[in-house]
Write a protein that holds these residues in place. Structure first.
Motif, PDB file in Angstrom:
ATOM      1  N   GLU A 124       5.440  -5.198  -2.896  1.00 50.36           N
ATOM      2  CA  GLU A 124       5.553  -3.809  -3.332  1.00 50.36           C
ATOM      3  C   GLU A 124       5.963  -2.936  -2.151  1.00 50.36           C
ATOM      4  OE1 GLU A 124       2.657  -1.983  -5.933  1.00 50.36           O
ATOM      5  OE2 GLU A 124       1.642  -3.915  -6.162  1.00 50.36           O
ATOM      6  N   CYS A 125       6.784  -1.934  -2.434  1.00 51.31           N
ATOM      7  CA  CYS A 125       7.225  -0.991  -1.411  1.00 51.31           C
ATOM      8  C   CYS A 125       6.577   0.372  -1.632  1.00 51.31           C
ATOM      9  CB  CYS A 125       8.752  -0.854  -1.425  1.00 51.31           C
ATOM     10  SG  CYS A 125       9.632  -2.379  -1.031  1.00 51.31           S
ATOM     11  N   ASP A 126       6.190   1.025  -0.526  1.00 52.39           N
ATOM     12  CA  ASP A 126       5.579   2.349  -0.614  1.00 52.39           C
ATOM     13  C   ASP A 126       5.654   2.977   0.770  1.00 52.39           C
ATOM     14  OD1 ASP A 126       4.214   4.591  -1.519  1.00 52.39           O
ATOM     15  OD2 ASP A 126       2.638   3.436  -2.517  1.00 52.39           O
ATOM     16  N   LEU A 127       5.256   4.239   0.855  1.00 46.39           N
ATOM     17  CA  LEU A 127       5.165   4.910   2.149  1.00 46.39           C
ATOM     18  C   LEU A 127       3.994   4.339   2.942  1.00 46.39           C
ATOM     19  CD1 LEU A 127       5.777   8.581   0.975  1.00 46.39           C
ATOM     20  CD2 LEU A 127       7.423   7.032   2.016  1.00 46.39           C
ATOM     21  N   THR A 128       4.090   4.408   4.273  1.00 42.11           N
ATOM     22  CA  THR A 128       3.113   3.751   5.141  1.00 42.11           C
ATOM     23  C   THR A 128       1.671   4.175   4.856  1.00 42.11           C
ATOM     24  OG1 THR A 128       4.542   3.179   7.008  1.00 42.11           O
ATOM     25  CG2 THR A 128       2.275   3.690   7.529  1.00 42.11           C
ATOM     26  N   LEU A 129       1.409   5.462   4.776  1.00 38.64           N
ATOM     27  CA  LEU A 129       0.030   5.902   4.582  1.00 38.64           C
ATOM     28  C   LEU A 129      -0.508   5.481   3.222  1.00 38.64           C
ATOM     29  CD1 LEU A 129       0.035   9.422   6.284  1.00 38.64           C
ATOM     30  CD2 LEU A 129      -0.651   7.210   7.217  1.00 38.64           C
ATOM     31  N   ASN A 130       0.343   5.460   2.222  1.00 38.36           N
ATOM     32  CA  ASN A 130      -0.074   4.959   0.913  1.00 38.36           C
ATOM     33  C   ASN A 130      -0.393   3.470   0.979  1.00 38.36           C
ATOM     34  OD1 ASN A 130       0.390   7.516  -0.112  1.00 38.36           O
ATOM     35  ND2 ASN A 130       2.428   7.012  -0.884  1.00 38.36           N
TER      36      ASN A 130
END
Length: 283
Positions: A124-130
């Motif tokens: 899964e891809c997401d923003l770092t903090l998420n």
């Protein structure tokens, strides 16, 4: 003479990477050994499979044989997996930012899946903090994260560090009004690149405005290619035809760091993927 899996593996590696050097790295052999295997295969078939110019490409016969080679090699792996005890099986939940997945890790994950067919990769891809928040909640076994300083994630393995760069198309930047706020194309909060860009501009007293925001690396690149504004990226993942912009009007940017984090109690499959990613990406 008969076909063997080593020869097929070398042919597939050359066909899929378009390079003898990259193919040699993929199959853990020397470049000359890969070249010899390709020559052997062409001798067996009596056909030229590779156009050996400045840019490698498959001949018409090579394109046809590629389909057969993939089927033969897949059946070979399936047969071994069916009758031998597999070395690894299970599920690995891996999270990483989209830009790194798009540019750096596609070949790594494909190669791992080919070697370990019974390991199910859930990526899964997401923003770092998420990603980090979800990692702490136990939703991922491994995550690749971007940060400003390595000590932000002391439990992680530091992968690499490099300076961030202002990125755009030079023709668009030169034609922009120097008195107007700098148009920016950035990911939404929370984003390490976004925070560093805005911090650098405000410290330098340079006015800016956000003209486009997208969590997608592909969307960001498309907007910058269209000339909507500038963005910020590590040099290693700047795609053509975008350029690193060098100008006294743009403030210097700090380094970005990439770390790999793994849950404390990990399965053999998770440990294996961690070692594989560390080896391939660092190399």
């Amino acid at each position: 003479m008969s076909l063997d899996t080593v020869t097929l593996q070398c042919f597939l590696a050359v066909a899929e990477t378009g390079s003898f050097t990259k193919a040699a790295d993929r199959v853990n052999r020397t470049q000359s050994a890969v070249s010899q295997q390709l020559a052997k295969l062409e001798l067996i078939l009596g056909k030229t499979l590779i156009n050996r110019g400045k840019i490698l490409s498959l001949t018409n016969e090579g394109e046809i044989f590629l389909g057969y080679a993939r089927q033969i090699f897949a059946l070979h792996r399936e047969a071994l997996d069916r009758f031998k005890q597999p070395e690894l099986e299970g599920e690995v939940r891996f999270g990483l930012p989209e830009d790194l997945a798009t540019v750096l890790l596609s070949d790594v994950l494909v190669n791992f899946s080919r070697i370990h067919p019974r390991v199910f990769l859930k990526v899964e891809c997401d923003l770092t903090l998420n990603l980090f928040d979800r990692f702490r909640r136990g939703e991922f076994d491994l995550i690749l994260v971007k940060m400003s300083r390595p000590e932000e994630f002391p439990e992680g393995v530091d992968m690499w560090s490099e300076s961030l760069e202002w990125v755009g198309k030079d023709e668009h930047f030169k034609n922009s009004d120097a008195q107007s706020p700098l148009p920016l194309v950035l990911s939404p909060q929370p984003c390490v690149y976004r925070a560093r860009a805005i911090e650098a501009l405000e410290t330098a007293g340079i006015p800016w405005r956000l003209v486009y925001s997208s969590p997608s690396y592909t969307g960001t690149v498309a907007a910058v290619k269209a000339g909507l504004g500038l963005t910020v990226l590590p040099k290693a993942i700047v795609p053509a035809p975008l350029e690193v912009l060098r100008s006294n009007l743009l403030p210097p940017l700090p380094q970005t760091h990439v770390s790999l984090l793994r849950q404390g109690h990990a399965s053999k499959a998770v440990e294996s993927l961690e070692e594989f990613v560390l080896k391939k990406v660092r190399h």
